[in-house]
Write an enzyme that holds these catalytic residues in place. Sequence first.
Site, mmCIF file in Angstrom:
data_model
loop_
_atom_site.group_PDB
_atom_site.id
_atom_site.type_symbol
_atom_site.label_atom_id
_atom_site.label_comp_id
_atom_site.label_asym_id
_atom_site.label_seq_id
_atom_site.Cartn_x
_atom_site.Cartn_y
_atom_site.Cartn_z
ATOM 1 N N THR A 1 -108.152 53.729 -22.043
ATOM 2 C CA THR A 1 -107.391 52.523 -21.712
ATOM 3 C C THR A 1 -106.302 52.845 -20.695
ATOM 4 O OG1 THR A 1 -107.810 51.523 -23.871
ATOM 5 C CG2 THR A 1 -105.894 50.724 -22.668
ATOM 6 N N GLU B 1 -78.840 37.552 -47.556
ATOM 7 C CA GLU B 1 -78.127 36.711 -48.517
ATOM 8 C C GLU B 1 -76.615 36.866 -48.394
ATOM 9 O OE1 GLU B 1 -80.308 39.912 -50.960
ATOM 10 O OE2 GLU B 1 -80.230 39.225 -48.882
ATOM 11 N N SER C 1 -107.140 63.668 -26.568
ATOM 12 C CA SER C 1 -107.463 64.985 -27.128
ATOM 13 C C SER C 1 -107.111 66.135 -26.202
ATOM 14 C CB SER C 1 -108.954 65.059 -27.463
ATOM 15 O OG SER C 1 -109.300 64.084 -28.404
#
Length: 366
Positions: A194, A46, A221
Site C-alpha cells: 500500500t 460526570e 518484512s
Amino acid sequence: MRQAVQLARRGAGWVKTNPLVGAVLVYRGQIIATGYHARFGGPHAERRAVQSALQRYPKRIVQHATLYVTLEPCTHDGKTPACTPWLIAQGIKEVIIGSRDPNPLEHGRSVRWLRRAGLQVTSGVAQTDCDYLIRCYQKWITTKMPFVLGKVGMSIDGKISAPKHQRYISNPAALYRVHQLRQEFDSLIVGVNTIVHDNPRLTTRLSLHRLSHPIKIILDSYLRTPLSSQAIDEHTVMVCRETASRQRKTAFIKKGADILELPVDPTGGRLLTGYMDMQRLLQELGRRNITSVIIEGGANVFTTFINNQAIDEFYIFMAPAIYGATRLPFTYALDQVVQLTSVQVEQLDDNILVRGYAHYSSYSIS
C-alpha cells in the site's frame, strides 16, 4: 443518554487508555449541564457536568437533578480522584448509568456503593449504544490486546484497487467516515505494498479544532518502504523481520520512525505478511498501551489477520462499480469463514457502509 453518547465521542483520540464517557445533568426535564472526558488525566465526564451546574445553579437544584452517565462512575483514584465518593459528597440523589465498567476492578462496584449511600441508581439504559462506545476499552482492559477494526473500501465485486484514472474507490461521504475512524482509533496498520503503490499520508483530515492522528504501523518484512514516503515520520512504527537489513533499520530510525522486530510465525505458509507473527504484534501494541487498531490493507494484510481471527469488527464501504478480475481483491484464499453479527447498514450518498462484529468458523471438509 444518547446525547451523553454523542458528547463522549468528542474525547475520541485524546483519552488514551481511558474509556470515552459522556454525562448529562437533568433537572425537571431540562438539561442544566453536560460534560465529557476530554483528555487523558483530565476531569471525568460526570465531574465536569456537576461542576458546571454548580457554577450556574444553586446547590439544591443540582442535588435534585438526575445524572445520566454512559459508564458507571469510577471508585478508585488514578490520574484523577474517584468520582463515586465525590458524587455522594455533592448530595446527588439519582444516577442513570448506561454501561457497567468492564474493568474487573470496577465492574458494578460503584452501583453498589451509590445504592448503599441512598442514591437511586438505574443501569443498562441505552446499553447497546454505551457498550459500543467503549468496545476498544473493553477489549484492552480485559485482555491487554487492542481492538482491531478492518476498514475496507471496495467495489461491489470485492476489489480494493481502482483503475489508474481513479484515485479513490469510495466517495467523499465514505472518505469522511474513514477520517472519523482515524480520529477515534489509536493506530492504523497497512502493508508495504500500500505504501509503495499509493504513497499515502495516513493522517486524519477533518475540520476539527483538535485533530488526533493515529500511530502509523507499516508491515514491511524486509523494509522495502521508500525512505521518501509521506507516511514516514516520528509517529511511524516499521514492523519487520528480525533478519531485515540493519542498515535499513538505521535509516528509518534517522527519519524518526520506530523499529519493531517480529519473529517468524511457526504456522508458516498460512500467513502472507512476510510470515511475521501478528499475534505477537498485537500483544506488543497492547503492551505499549495502544487500545485500538484500524487495518486499512491491502489484501495480504487482510488475509493474514482474518486467518489469525484477529479482526474484531469490519467497516466495509461498497462503491457502485464493478472492476473485474484484473483488480486487487479484498482477500486471497482464507482458511476462515467470517460472518458479521450485529450488522448495521448505512447509505452514504451512492456508497453503502456495512459494519458488524466478526464471527469466525473454520472451513470443514465433508
